[in-house]
Design a protein around this motif. Structure first.
Motif, PDB file in Angstrom:
ATOM      1  N   ASP A 184      -0.058 -35.508  10.790  1.00 45.65           N
ATOM      2  CA  ASP A 184      -1.225 -35.167  11.589  1.00 45.65           C
ATOM      3  C   ASP A 184      -1.000 -35.613  13.023  1.00 45.65           C
ATOM      4  OD1 ASP A 184      -1.453 -37.904  11.312  1.00 45.65           O
ATOM      5  OD2 ASP A 184      -3.256 -37.841  10.080  1.00 45.65           O
ATOM      6  N   THR A 185      -2.037 -35.547  13.830  1.00 46.68           N
ATOM      7  CA  THR A 185      -2.013 -35.928  15.250  1.00 46.68           C
ATOM      8  C   THR A 185      -0.760 -35.388  15.948  1.00 46.68           C
ATOM      9  OG1 THR A 185      -1.038 -38.109  14.753  1.00 46.68           O
ATOM     10  CG2 THR A 185      -3.438 -37.963  14.809  1.00 46.68           C
ATOM     11  N   THR A 186       0.153 -36.261  16.327  1.00 44.23           N
ATOM     12  CA  THR A 186       1.339 -35.852  17.083  1.00 44.23           C
ATOM     13  C   THR A 186       2.149 -34.806  16.342  1.00 44.23           C
ATOM     14  OG1 THR A 186       1.432 -38.074  18.041  1.00 44.23           O
ATOM     15  CG2 THR A 186       3.412 -36.709  18.227  1.00 44.23           C
ATOM     16  N   TYR A 187       2.223 -34.917  15.038  1.00 42.33           N
ATOM     17  CA  TYR A 187       3.038 -33.989  14.257  1.00 42.33           C
ATOM     18  C   TYR A 187       2.485 -32.567  14.297  1.00 42.33           C
ATOM     19  CZ  TYR A 187       5.990 -37.633  12.220  1.00 42.33           C
ATOM     20  OH  TYR A 187       6.904 -38.644  12.041  1.00 42.33           O
ATOM     21  N   ALA A 188       1.166 -32.436  14.389  1.00 44.25           N
ATOM     22  CA  ALA A 188       0.574 -31.095  14.456  1.00 44.25           C
ATOM     23  C   ALA A 188       1.027 -30.373  15.724  1.00 44.25           C
ATOM     24  CB  ALA A 188      -0.946 -31.195  14.410  1.00 44.25           C
ATOM     25  N   ALA A 189       1.027 -31.097  16.850  1.00 43.88           N
ATOM     26  CA  ALA A 189       1.480 -30.498  18.105  1.00 43.88           C
ATOM     27  C   ALA A 189       2.974 -30.216  18.046  1.00 43.88           C
ATOM     28  CB  ALA A 189       1.162 -31.427  19.274  1.00 43.88           C
ATOM     29  N   PHE A 190       3.721 -31.135  17.469  1.00 38.63           N
ATOM     30  CA  PHE A 190       5.171 -30.973  17.344  1.00 38.63           C
ATOM     31  C   PHE A 190       5.516 -29.711  16.548  1.00 38.63           C
ATOM     32  CE2 PHE A 190       8.926 -32.143  14.625  1.00 38.63           C
ATOM     33  CZ  PHE A 190       9.884 -31.869  15.598  1.00 38.63           C
ATOM     34  N   LYS A 191       4.761 -29.437  15.488  1.00 39.03           N
ATOM     35  CA  LYS A 191       5.027 -28.256  14.666  1.00 39.03           C
ATOM     36  C   LYS A 191       4.813 -26.973  15.455  1.00 39.03           C
ATOM     37  CE  LYS A 191       3.957 -26.204  10.181  1.00 39.03           C
ATOM     38  NZ  LYS A 191       3.226 -26.380   8.896  1.00 39.03           N
ATOM     39  N   LEU A 192       3.771 -26.917  16.254  1.00 34.57           N
ATOM     40  CA  LEU A 192       3.517 -25.727  17.064  1.00 34.57           C
ATOM     41  C   LEU A 192       4.618 -25.507  18.099  1.00 34.57           C
ATOM     42  CD1 LEU A 192      -0.315 -26.000  17.748  1.00 34.57           C
ATOM     43  CD2 LEU A 192       0.834 -24.473  16.150  1.00 34.57           C
ATOM     44  N   ILE A 193       5.106 -26.609  18.675  1.00 32.16           N
ATOM     45  CA  ILE A 193       6.160 -26.500  19.682  1.00 32.16           C
ATOM     46  C   ILE A 193       7.475 -26.087  19.041  1.00 32.16           C
ATOM     47  CG2 ILE A 193       7.530 -27.824  21.344  1.00 32.16           C
ATOM     48  CD1 ILE A 193       4.977 -29.520  21.826  1.00 32.16           C
ATOM     49  N   ALA A 194       7.880 -26.783  17.979  1.00 34.36           N
ATOM     50  CA  ALA A 194       9.151 -26.478  17.326  1.00 34.36           C
ATOM     51  C   ALA A 194       9.151 -25.074  16.735  1.00 34.36           C
ATOM     52  CB  ALA A 194       9.444 -27.508  16.236  1.00 34.36           C
ATOM     53  N   GLY A 195       8.005 -24.638  16.242  1.00 45.26           N
ATOM     54  CA  GLY A 195       7.917 -23.312  15.636  1.00 45.26           C
ATOM     55  C   GLY A 195       7.820 -22.183  16.642  1.00 45.26           C
ATOM     56  N   GLY A 196       7.807 -22.516  17.913  1.00 44.58           N
ATOM     57  CA  GLY A 196       7.776 -21.483  18.946  1.00 44.58           C
ATOM     58  C   GLY A 196       6.419 -20.852  19.158  1.00 44.58           C
ATOM     59  N   ARG A 197       5.382 -21.435  18.587  1.00 47.13           N
ATOM     60  CA  ARG A 197       4.043 -20.875  18.780  1.00 47.13           C
ATOM     61  C   ARG A 197       3.450 -21.332  20.109  1.00 47.13           C
ATOM     62  NH1 ARG A 197       0.460 -21.372  13.542  1.00 47.13           N
ATOM     63  NH2 ARG A 197      -0.477 -19.509  14.484  1.00 47.13           N
ATOM     64  N   VAL A 198       3.906 -22.495  20.573  1.00 46.76           N
ATOM     65  CA  VAL A 198       3.607 -22.952  21.931  1.00 46.76           C
ATOM     66  C   VAL A 198       4.942 -23.088  22.642  1.00 46.76           C
ATOM     67  CG1 VAL A 198       2.720 -24.851  23.344  1.00 46.76           C
ATOM     68  CG2 VAL A 198       1.453 -24.110  21.312  1.00 46.76           C
ATOM     69  N   ALA A 273      -4.068 -20.172  31.618  1.00 47.28           N
ATOM     70  CA  ALA A 273      -4.718 -18.862  31.590  1.00 47.28           C
ATOM     71  C   ALA A 273      -3.705 -17.723  31.592  1.00 47.28           C
ATOM     72  CB  ALA A 273      -5.656 -18.723  32.779  1.00 47.28           C
ATOM     73  N   LYS A 274      -2.477 -17.999  32.039  1.00 46.86           N
ATOM     74  CA  LYS A 274      -1.447 -16.973  32.102  1.00 46.86           C
ATOM     75  C   LYS A 274      -0.599 -16.897  30.830  1.00 46.86           C
ATOM     76  CE  LYS A 274      -1.092 -17.100  37.140  1.00 46.86           C
ATOM     77  NZ  LYS A 274      -0.204 -17.343  38.314  1.00 46.86           N
ATOM     78  N   LEU A 275      -0.861 -17.766  29.877  1.00 49.92           N
ATOM     79  CA  LEU A 275      -0.116 -17.723  28.622  1.00 49.92           C
ATOM     80  C   LEU A 275      -0.576 -16.538  27.779  1.00 49.92           C
ATOM     81  CD1 LEU A 275      -0.286 -21.511  27.607  1.00 49.92           C
ATOM     82  CD2 LEU A 275       1.649 -20.311  28.670  1.00 49.92           C
ATOM     83  N   PRO A 276       0.285 -16.036  26.886  1.00 49.77           N
ATOM     84  CA  PRO A 276      -0.172 -15.013  25.931  1.00 49.77           C
ATOM     85  C   PRO A 276      -1.368 -15.524  25.144  1.00 49.77           C
ATOM     86  CG  PRO A 276       2.211 -15.231  25.870  1.00 49.77           C
ATOM     87  CD  PRO A 276       1.718 -16.354  26.733  1.00 49.77           C
ATOM     88  N   ALA A 277      -2.199 -14.612  24.674  1.00 53.75           N
ATOM     89  CA  ALA A 277      -3.501 -14.987  24.099  1.00 53.75           C
ATOM     90  C   ALA A 277      -3.388 -16.010  22.971  1.00 53.75           C
ATOM     91  CB  ALA A 277      -4.219 -13.737  23.610  1.00 53.75           C
ATOM     92  N   ARG A 281      -4.571 -20.003  23.107  1.00 59.45           N
ATOM     93  CA  ARG A 281      -5.544 -20.606  22.188  1.00 59.45           C
ATOM     94  C   ARG A 281      -4.968 -21.844  21.511  1.00 59.45           C
ATOM     95  NH1 ARG A 281      -6.092 -19.891  16.837  1.00 59.45           N
ATOM     96  NH2 ARG A 281      -4.786 -18.016  16.846  1.00 59.45           N
ATOM     97  N   LEU A 282      -3.728 -21.786  21.028  1.00 59.79           N
ATOM     98  CA  LEU A 282      -3.109 -22.930  20.358  1.00 59.79           C
ATOM     99  C   LEU A 282      -2.850 -24.077  21.324  1.00 59.79           C
ATOM    100  CD1 LEU A 282      -0.600 -21.055  18.021  1.00 59.79           C
ATOM    101  CD2 LEU A 282      -2.724 -22.200  17.369  1.00 59.79           C
ATOM    102  N   PHE A 283      -2.512 -23.736  22.555  1.00 67.77           N
ATOM    103  CA  PHE A 283      -2.301 -24.776  23.551  1.00 67.77           C
ATOM    104  C   PHE A 283      -3.606 -25.540  23.786  1.00 67.77           C
ATOM    105  CE2 PHE A 283      -2.437 -26.401  27.872  1.00 67.77           C
ATOM    106  CZ  PHE A 283      -1.268 -27.146  27.921  1.00 67.77           C
ATOM    107  N   ARG A 284      -4.678 -24.813  23.960  1.00 67.01           N
ATOM    108  CA  ARG A 284      -5.955 -25.466  24.245  1.00 67.01           C
ATOM    109  C   ARG A 284      -6.483 -26.249  23.049  1.00 67.01           C
ATOM    110  NH1 ARG A 284      -8.632 -20.476  27.738  1.00 67.01           N
ATOM    111  NH2 ARG A 284      -7.836 -21.159  29.791  1.00 67.01           N
ATOM    112  N   GLN A 285      -6.261 -25.738  21.857  1.00 70.90           N
ATOM    113  CA  GLN A 285      -6.820 -26.370  20.667  1.00 70.90           C
ATOM    114  C   GLN A 285      -6.000 -27.560  20.174  1.00 70.90           C
ATOM    115  OE1 GLN A 285      -7.231 -23.233  17.775  1.00 70.90           O
ATOM    116  NE2 GLN A 285      -9.136 -22.473  18.679  1.00 70.90           N
ATOM    117  N   VAL A 286      -4.678 -27.521  20.357  1.00 63.07           N
ATOM    118  CA  VAL A 286      -3.820 -28.568  19.780  1.00 63.07           C
ATOM    119  C   VAL A 286      -2.839 -29.130  20.807  1.00 63.07           C
ATOM    120  CG1 VAL A 286      -2.217 -29.175  17.933  1.00 63.07           C
ATOM    121  CG2 VAL A 286      -3.988 -27.461  17.513  1.00 63.07           C
TER     122      VAL A 286
END
Length: 337
Positions: A184-198, A273-277, A281-286
């Motif tokens: 959780d916490t840091t790992y949730a953000a790490f997963k989004l980054i490593a997975g290329g979603r952010v 605001a210039k990121l893909p939709a 959303r994932l950047f702002r939320q996590v």
């Protein structure tokens, strides 16, 4: 010694309970919504479980029960806190500030010693050398979590108890294996980054991250408790002491073929605001909740901690980051190649 640990169902609280129980201490673990107390290895910890809510006066107990519990313990380890970065100020005040007030009241009623678990980032967004003896800032925090932990520290210092403050940095997996009980916490953000979603993160060129293994933190708190007479009145950094450049962290992610190394963008040029939709959303939320940690460069001094405990954190460079990633892959939290 009879010890009460608040937040015992949490990641760090459970591991502290496990160490204390293994050493033969009589331990009571305060739990709230989750009644299960586990060590970092996932094993059940053989301690007494006690329901209570730190956000309530007397933890929600009757006066008689409060007095009985206070009288039956000699030390209180206050781990209970919310570690989320996206809450309203009222939530932080209820748990991270009110919880300290109520824990101190219990300890004072029983004339207990008090060890408070804070965070190294109670220093706020300062860069450079951060000493254990530096005064707390009044402003300049990255989020409500940091501000509330600093306020909690002030309450501890104002008490008449014999107290110790322990300040971990970014707590992650066990040193040798990378094992962590919950992602959780840091790992949730790490997963989004490593997975290329952010794929984009605002980061300074000189920014660093202080990742510290959970076994160093729990073991350090255990040593501080054993040295309470010497440690009393002190604030101690439980940190790596070897801040990892953000670029080295993201570069390690990029060595895995199945992962996407994020692009580090100067904070002055970054515009969510210039990121893909979907990414926006994932950047702002996590991920965005942790963006400030990619934009500062604190160096936490732990000289007092090392002097009192005799412990020093082992090397936490890129090889350690790879162990953390490999454990996440082995557990299925991150995809295999």
């Amino acid at each position: 010694m009879r010890i009460l640990v608040t937040g015992a169902a949490g990641l760090l609280g459970g591991e502290i309970c496990a160490l204390l129980a293994a050493a033969g201490y009589e331990v009571t673990g305060l739990v709230h919504r989750n009644p299960t107390i586990l060590g970092n290895d996932g094993s059940h910890v053989p301690v007494r479980s006690l329901p209570g809510d730190v956000s309530l006066p007397r933890f929600g107990w009757s006066k008689d029960r409060f007095a009985k519990i206070a009288a039956s313990h000699e030390l209180l380890v206050h781990c209970a806190a919310t570690v989320r970065f996206d809450l309203a100020e009222a939530d932080y005040r209820a748990v991270n500030v009110g919880g300290v007030t109520h824990a101190l009241a219990l300890a004072e009623a029983g004339d207990m010693d008090f060890l408070h678990v804070s965070t190294a980032y109670a220093c706020g967004t300062r860069d450079g050398l951060i000493r254990e003896t530096d005064p707390l800032p009044e402003t300049g925090f990255a989020n409500g979590y940091e501000a509330s932990k600093a306020e909690g520290e002030r309450l501890v210092r104002e008490s008449q108890l014999r107290w110790v403050i322990a300040r971990p940095s970014i707590v992650v997996g066990e040193y040798d294996s990378g094992q962590i009980r919950q992602f959780d916490t840091t790992y949730a953000a790490f997963k989004l980054i490593a997975g290329g979603r952010v794929r984009h993160m605002p980061a300074r060129l000189d920014a660093t991250l202080d990742f510290v293994p959970i076994d160093h933190v729990a073991g350090g708190i255990f040593r501080l408790l054993q040295a309470m007479g010497k440690a009393a009145g002190g604030t101690f950094h439980l940190v790596s002491g070897q801040p990892l450049p953000v670029a080295a962290f993201t570069g390690t992610i990029g060595t895995y073929p199945q992962f996407q190394e994020p692009e580090l963008v100067s904070p002055e040029l970054f515009d969510p605001a210039k990121l893909p939709a979907i990414e926006r959303r994932l950047f702002r939320q996590v991920a965005g909740l942790y963006a400030s940690y990619f934009q500062r460069n604190p160096h936490f001094d732990d000289a007092a901690f090392r002097e009192v405990t005799g412990l020093e954190c082992p090397a936490t460079g890129q090889a350690y980051i790879r162990r953390l990633i490999d454990y996440c892959i082995g557990e299925g939290f991150l995809p295999d190649a």
